[in-house]
Design a protein around this motif. Structure first.
Motif, PDB file in Angstrom:
ATOM      1  N   SER A  61       4.973   0.121  -2.958  1.00 51.19           N
ATOM      2  CA  SER A  61       4.095   0.954  -1.981  1.00 51.19           C
ATOM      3  C   SER A  61       3.479   2.346  -2.670  1.00 51.19           C
ATOM      4  O   SER A  61       4.506   3.046  -3.122  1.00 51.19           O
ATOM      5  CB  SER A  61       4.565   1.120  -0.691  1.00 51.19           C
ATOM      6  OG  SER A  61       3.785   1.848   0.281  1.00 51.19           O
ATOM      7  N   ASP A  72      -4.705  -1.728   1.795  1.00 52.25           N
ATOM      8  CA  ASP A  72      -4.260  -1.216   3.245  1.00 52.25           C
ATOM      9  C   ASP A  72      -5.699  -1.068   3.927  1.00 52.25           C
ATOM     10  O   ASP A  72      -5.493  -0.734   5.162  1.00 52.25           O
ATOM     11  CB  ASP A  72      -3.367  -0.033   3.322  1.00 52.25           C
ATOM     12  CG  ASP A  72      -3.732   1.268   2.567  1.00 52.25           C
ATOM     13  OD1 ASP A  72      -4.929   1.081   2.212  1.00 52.25           O
ATOM     14  OD2 ASP A  72      -3.101   2.063   2.429  1.00 52.25           O
ATOM     15  N   TRP A 111       6.325   5.925  -0.271  1.00 53.12           N
ATOM     16  CA  TRP A 111       5.643   5.858  -1.222  1.00 53.12           C
ATOM     17  C   TRP A 111       6.343   6.013  -2.591  1.00 53.12           C
ATOM     18  O   TRP A 111       6.689   7.140  -2.840  1.00 53.12           O
ATOM     19  CB  TRP A 111       4.282   6.458  -1.034  1.00 53.12           C
ATOM     20  CG  TRP A 111       3.568   6.035  -0.252  1.00 53.12           C
ATOM     21  CD1 TRP A 111       3.009   4.880   0.053  1.00 53.12           C
ATOM     22  CD2 TRP A 111       2.931   6.859   0.912  1.00 53.12           C
ATOM     23  NE1 TRP A 111       2.207   4.744   0.943  1.00 53.12           N
ATOM     24  CE2 TRP A 111       2.095   5.856   1.709  1.00 53.12           C
ATOM     25  CE3 TRP A 111       3.380   8.133   1.323  1.00 53.12           C
ATOM     26  CZ2 TRP A 111       1.588   6.404   3.052  1.00 53.12           C
ATOM     27  CZ3 TRP A 111       2.630   8.548   2.339  1.00 53.12           C
ATOM     28  CH2 TRP A 111       1.581   7.655   3.594  1.00 53.12           C
TER      29      TRP A 111
END
Length: 296
Positions: A61, A72, A111
């Motif tokens: 991610s 996304d 992330w």
């Protein structure tokens, strides 16, 4: 909670460029970047972009996604940070649903590039000064420089564009320039700080993911300026210290490789040999065992 990075790490990436533009300068007609002495340069921002792309290819991610790799549907970093999934932004702060500390922790947990490289989150709020959340990452990487001044070839090209209407009328071609580095070897140096890793949650497992990404830095990165196979990682040198503070400073560790390149690779004209390089580095830094991996 996973343990954070336990030992200081230094690393270096040696890679080759052949007939490619590794990092064009938009302020200089997109010519390959060079310093005032003619040595080729690839910015740290460019290298981090490639690391992020390789991590994203591996399913990680990533917050700072490139336009062609968005997964996304978010149109900007602001939208990604304020998405319902993450729940940040003006509304969250005005309703006091979160704090800067909690936001930083959540961002680092979600992330990988945030907990590795850091990030600055800036949100508007009812207060005039807004909310600014700086996150300092434990992974630093320097700009890469060629070990010799580079030779740049510039070629004039014509660019065809589609005509208007039904296609029977051909539009005029436009003239342009294309630039390339003929052949060069670049070196980039970096380090990982356990002290900063404690703040972001960066772990030994994350360090191994960065290590794997560095070995595949240019895979899947082809373009007209960088044809497939024109850029390749030759060697990744990885120094894992025995403690958080490290046995040696990063400057000393990196200088041992610079000395080897200048003495044995440049002046003697010898190719970089894994066994010889390993011996030189071990002798220069007693107690610090280098791991040398081939990118091929």
């Amino acid at each position: 909670m996973m343990a954070t990075l336990g030992n200081k790490i230094d690393f270096a990436v040696i890679f080759t460029v052949r007939n490619a533009n590794p990092n064009g300068d938009p302020l200089n007609g997109n010519r390959p970047r060079t310093d005032y002495e003619g040595y080729g340069e690839i910015s740290d921002v460019c290298l981090k972009r490639k690391i992020r792309d390789r991590l994203q290819d591996a399913g990680e991610s990533i917050f700072v996604q490139s336009d062609e790799k968005k997964t996304d549907g978010m149109t900007s970093l602001k939208n990604r940070a304020e998405s319902e999934e993450f729940g940040l932004g003006k509304e969250a702060f005005n309703a006091k649903k979160t704090t800067p500390e909690a936001t930083a922790k959540s961002a680092c947990a979600k992330w990988l590039d945030v907990r590795a490289f850091g990030q600055l989150f800036a949100f508007k709020s009812e207060a005039k000064d807004g909310v600014s959340i700086p996150i300092r990452g434990p992974v630093s990487i320097q700009s890469a420089f060629s070990i010799r001044p580079v030779s740049i070839t510039s070629t004039q090209i014509t660019k065809s564009v589609s005509g208007e209407g039904d296609g029977t009328k051909k539009s005029s071609d436009t003239m342009g320039m294309k630039h390339r580095v003929d052949s060069a070897t670049y070196v980039a140096y970096g380090a990982m700080s356990p002290q900063l890793a404690e703040r972001t949650g960066f772990s030994d497992e994350d360090a191994e993911k960065i290590r794997a990404a560095l070995l595949k830095l240019f895979e899947g990165d082809a373009s007209s300026a960088r044809p497939e196979g024109s850029m390749a990682v030759e060697w990744l040198i990885w120094w894992k210290h025995s403690s958080k503070s490290g046995q040696y400073s990063s400057a000393k560790v990196h200088q041992t490789l610079r000395d080897y390149i200048l003495r044995d690779h440049l002046e003697q004209g010898r190719p970089i040999d894994k066994s010889a390089l390993n011996d030189v580095l071990k002798q220069a830094l007693p107690g610090l065992e280098p791991i040398i991996e081939s990118g091929f």
